[in-house]
Write a protein that holds these residues in place. Structure first.
Motif, short mmCIF file in Angstrom:
data_model
loop_
_atom_site.label_atom_id
_atom_site.label_comp_id
_atom_site.label_asym_id
_atom_site.label_seq_id
_atom_site.Cartn_x
_atom_site.Cartn_y
_atom_site.Cartn_z
N VAL A 89 41.85 42.42 85.47
CA VAL A 89 43.04 43.26 85.45
C VAL A 89 42.81 44.51 86.29
O VAL A 89 41.78 45.18 86.12
N VAL A 90 43.76 44.81 87.17
CA VAL A 90 43.76 46.07 87.90
C VAL A 90 45.20 46.58 87.93
O VAL A 90 46.02 46.10 88.69
N ALA A 91 45.51 47.52 87.03
CA ALA A 91 46.83 48.16 87.02
C ALA A 91 47.97 47.16 86.96
O ALA A 91 48.94 47.27 87.71
N ALA A 122 47.25 55.13 80.99
CA ALA A 122 47.97 54.64 82.16
C ALA A 122 47.87 55.54 83.39
O ALA A 122 48.11 55.08 84.51
N ALA A 123 47.52 56.82 83.20
CA ALA A 123 47.56 57.75 84.33
C ALA A 123 46.26 58.56 84.44
O ALA A 123 46.28 59.80 84.41
N PRO A 124 45.11 57.91 84.59
CA PRO A 124 43.85 58.65 84.59
C PRO A 124 43.68 59.58 85.79
O PRO A 124 43.17 60.70 85.64
N GLU A 201 33.17 61.75 74.24
CA GLU A 201 34.44 61.92 73.56
C GLU A 201 35.59 61.43 74.44
O GLU A 201 35.78 61.91 75.56
N PRO A 202 36.38 60.46 73.98
CA PRO A 202 37.51 59.97 74.79
C PRO A 202 38.59 61.03 74.95
O PRO A 202 38.80 61.88 74.07
N THR A 203 39.26 60.98 76.09
CA THR A 203 40.44 61.82 76.31
C THR A 203 41.59 60.92 76.74
O THR A 203 41.38 59.97 77.49
N PRO A 204 42.80 61.20 76.27
CA PRO A 204 43.93 60.32 76.57
C PRO A 204 44.58 60.66 77.91
O PRO A 204 44.61 61.82 78.33
#
Length: 311
Positions: A89-91, A122-124, A201-204
């Protein structure tokens, strides 16, 4: 080591950022059983139905295309029947859920445009630029039920120009990530791949909304410029002028420019100087509501009244 062409893949992707990965996997000799992409979408003022960039490339390469807005029961049955060794999967723009998640013999992997676990979502790239991150990169990880939380096969920082917008940064990351992805697929094919749990730590990084593109001229220049970079070209940077909306298409620092109050404007040979909490910024290209893109200097000269940004 080059993977055997007998390694059978399903590739899922939609935008231009996924095209380099599809090309890289095809060039490596893999058997791409099908390319999954979102359906043709209306584009432009005339709303002409247009295939996705991935669909165009797949058809150019002579690969079967499955158009699916989401991976529902019908799409799942069609993909499962392909009996793939690995899903990539790529986007794509949709979630891979069970039973499809476990269908390929080696599961699914995802090329993500951030250094995980920072900026899951969705928008890193956009969020990284808005936050002023010093380092952006790519990661290839195993898909699991939790969003972008799977073990990582490979990740690396990618050098970018200091003034790159999200669109420009994504193009660079897409090329670098395609090479990284091809290497991971080859390693999975020959049995040498190793994935490690994410650490930190994850960030959204949720999808941006139109209102996220609004520029606040009372902020420092660096923060405004960071937001402009992060929302360009999508969802697009904008400001209000006389109650109407004006898109800010190009903007840069203006070293040595005279001080201006936040939102106050002054003409310049190269555009429009706009005041911030700190130093002014130079806007060089705009798009007023209902009009096409134009040079900011020409737009300011044609304005009937004094122009103030954010008013």
């Amino acid at each position: 080591m080059t993977a055997s062409p007998s390694f059978r893949l399903v590739f899922a992707g939609t935008p231009e950022a996924a095209v380099p990965s599809l090309r890289a996997l095809h060039a490596a000799g893999h058997d791409i059983a099908a390319v999954v992409t979102r359906p043709d979408a209306p584009q432009g003022r005339k709303r002409v139905l247009t295939p996705s960039p991935v669909a165009v490339e797949a058809e150019r390469l002579g690969l079967p295309v499955i158009r699916a807005a989401r991976l529902d029961d019908d799409a799942t049955s069609e993909i499962v029947a392909l009996d793939a060794d690995l899903g990539v999967v790529v986007a794509y723009g949709g979630l891979v859920r069970e039973p499809l998640l476990s269908a390929p013999a080696h599961g699914w992997i995802n090329l993500h445009f951030s250094l995980l676990p920072r900026w899951r979502g969705a928008a890193p790239v956009q969020h990284a630029l808005i936050a002023g991150d010093d380092e952006l990169g790519t990661a290839v990880f195993r898909l699991v039920r939790e969003l972008d939380a799977g073990d990582v096969y490979a990740q690396a920082p990618v050098p970018l120009p200091d003034d790159a917008t999200a669109g420009e940064a994504l193009a660079v990351l897409a090329d670098a990530g395609a090479e990284q992805l091809a290497g991971v697929v080859a390693a999975i094919a020959d049995g040498s791949a190793v994935a490690v749990p994410q650490s930190g730590e994850p960030t959204p990084a949720p999808k941006l909304r139109l209102e996220d593109g609004a520029l606040d001229w009372t902020q420092p220049a660096g923060r405004i410029l960071a937001r402009w970079r992060g929302v360009t070209p999508e969802p697009g940077a904008h400001t209000t002028v006389g109650g109407g909306r004006v898109k800010v298409l190009r903007m840069e620092r203006a070293p040595g420019a005279p001080g201006l109050a936040p939102g106050e404007t002054a003409s310049s040979k190269r555009g429009v100087l706009v005041g911030t909490r700190t130093d002014p910024l130079l806007v060089t290209r705009v798009q007023p509501s209902g009009r096409g893109p134009m040079d900011a200097a020409d737009w300011l000269r044609g304005a009937r009244d004094a122009v103030r940004f954010g008013a």
